[in-house]
Design a protein around this motif. Structure first.
Motif, short mmCIF file in Angstrom:
data_model
loop_
_atom_site.label_atom_id
_atom_site.label_comp_id
_atom_site.label_asym_id
_atom_site.label_seq_id
_atom_site.Cartn_x
_atom_site.Cartn_y
_atom_site.Cartn_z
N THR A 2 0.83 -1.19 0.00
CA THR A 2 0.00 0.00 0.00
C THR A 2 0.87 1.24 0.00
N SER A 3 0.51 2.21 -0.85
CA SER A 3 1.19 3.50 -0.79
C SER A 3 0.31 4.43 0.02
N HIS A 4 0.86 5.02 1.06
CA HIS A 4 0.08 5.87 1.94
C HIS A 4 0.22 7.33 1.54
N ILE A 5 -0.82 8.07 1.75
CA ILE A 5 -0.87 9.48 1.40
C ILE A 5 -0.22 10.29 2.52
N ILE A 6 0.70 11.13 2.17
CA ILE A 6 1.28 12.06 3.12
C ILE A 6 0.58 13.39 2.87
N LEU A 7 -0.05 13.91 3.90
CA LEU A 7 -0.79 15.16 3.77
C LEU A 7 0.20 16.32 3.74
N ASP A 8 0.02 17.20 2.76
CA ASP A 8 0.87 18.37 2.72
C ASP A 8 0.06 19.58 2.30
N GLN A 44 -17.73 8.29 2.35
CA GLN A 44 -16.38 8.69 2.76
C GLN A 44 -15.84 7.75 3.82
N ARG A 45 -16.70 7.42 4.78
CA ARG A 45 -16.28 6.57 5.89
C ARG A 45 -15.85 5.19 5.38
N GLU A 46 -16.60 4.65 4.43
CA GLU A 46 -16.28 3.33 3.88
C GLU A 46 -14.91 3.34 3.18
N ILE A 47 -14.66 4.35 2.39
CA ILE A 47 -13.39 4.45 1.67
C ILE A 47 -12.25 4.69 2.65
N TYR A 48 -12.47 5.57 3.61
CA TYR A 48 -11.45 5.89 4.59
C TYR A 48 -11.10 4.66 5.43
N GLU A 49 -12.10 3.91 5.85
CA GLU A 49 -11.86 2.68 6.61
C GLU A 49 -11.04 1.69 5.81
N ASP A 50 -11.41 1.52 4.54
CA ASP A 50 -10.68 0.58 3.70
C ASP A 50 -9.21 0.97 3.58
N GLN A 65 -14.97 0.34 -5.45
CA GLN A 65 -15.96 1.43 -5.42
C GLN A 65 -16.36 1.90 -6.82
N ASP A 66 -15.68 1.39 -7.83
CA ASP A 66 -15.93 1.77 -9.22
C ASP A 66 -15.74 3.28 -9.43
N ILE A 67 -14.62 3.78 -8.89
CA ILE A 67 -14.22 5.16 -9.12
C ILE A 67 -12.73 5.15 -9.44
N SER A 68 -12.22 6.30 -9.86
CA SER A 68 -10.81 6.36 -10.23
C SER A 68 -9.91 6.32 -8.99
N ARG A 69 -8.68 5.92 -9.22
CA ARG A 69 -7.68 5.91 -8.15
C ARG A 69 -7.48 7.33 -7.61
N GLN A 70 -7.48 8.31 -8.52
CA GLN A 70 -7.35 9.71 -8.12
C GLN A 70 -8.55 10.15 -7.28
N GLY A 71 -9.73 9.65 -7.61
CA GLY A 71 -10.92 9.96 -6.83
C GLY A 71 -10.81 9.43 -5.41
N VAL A 72 -10.28 8.24 -5.26
CA VAL A 72 -10.06 7.65 -3.93
C VAL A 72 -9.05 8.49 -3.17
N HIS A 73 -7.96 8.83 -3.84
CA HIS A 73 -6.92 9.66 -3.22
C HIS A 73 -7.51 10.98 -2.71
N ASP A 74 -8.31 11.63 -3.54
CA ASP A 74 -8.91 12.92 -3.16
C ASP A 74 -9.85 12.77 -1.96
N ILE A 75 -10.64 11.71 -1.93
CA ILE A 75 -11.57 11.48 -0.82
C ILE A 75 -10.79 11.26 0.48
N ILE A 76 -9.74 10.46 0.42
CA ILE A 76 -8.94 10.18 1.62
C ILE A 76 -8.27 11.45 2.12
N LYS A 77 -7.72 12.21 1.22
CA LYS A 77 -7.06 13.46 1.60
C LYS A 77 -8.07 14.43 2.21
N ARG A 78 -9.23 14.55 1.60
CA ARG A 78 -10.28 15.44 2.10
C ARG A 78 -10.77 15.00 3.48
N CYS A 79 -10.97 13.69 3.64
CA CYS A 79 -11.42 13.15 4.93
C CYS A 79 -10.37 13.40 6.02
#
Length: 136
Positions: A2-8, A44-50, A65-79
């Motif tokens: 897994t590649s984890h998002i670093i918030l900046d 959001q909660r479901e994606i964030y938990e995953d 979730q049938d969305i783009s990888r970038q969409g997942v990234h954006d949701i996680i960052k926003r959450c």
């Protein structure tokens, strides 16, 4: 793996955070989620938990979730930002940690009283208990 998002920030500098490593950041985000996760929308909660709790990759979540990888990234960052904003405003985790520290100190004093029979720590216990009550 897994590649984890670093918030900046937009300027490329790290946000104010005690998280210095990816593992520290995951632990911090998990704690934020424990306290404030119910405030997120169900999707959001479901994606964030995953991502944070189940350690799924962005690609795995995107496929599920049938969305783009970038969409997942954006949701996680926003959450993550939302959860950090909640803590900045409400400071529940900070209050929890302060209370936990005070209760631990009360336990040390109580143990000392049991062992020695000396009641000189009663005033300290009383002081700590008032601090706990005042914080809430």
């Amino acid at each position: 793996m897994t590649s984890h998002i670093i918030l900046d920030n937009n300027d490329g500098t790290n946000k104010k955070s005690k998280a210095t490593t990816k593992l520290d950041q995951i632990v911090e985000l998990s704690l934020l989620y424990d306290f404030y996760g119910k405030l997120l929308k169900d999707h959001q909660r479901e994606i964030y938990e995953d991502y944070i709790l189940n350690d799924l990759s962005l690609s795995e979540i995107a496929s599920e979730q049938d969305i783009s990888r970038q969409g997942v990234h954006d949701i996680i960052k926003r959450c993550s930002k939302q959860l950090m904003d909640y803590e900045a405003k409400l400071q529940l985790i900070e209050k929890f940690n302060n209370t936990k520290d005070r209760v631990n100190q009360i336990n040390v004093y109580a143990k000392s009283i049991k062992e020695t029979g000396c009641l000189d720590k009663i005033d300290e216990i009383e002081k700590l208990s008032y601090q706990i009550l005042d914080e809430f």
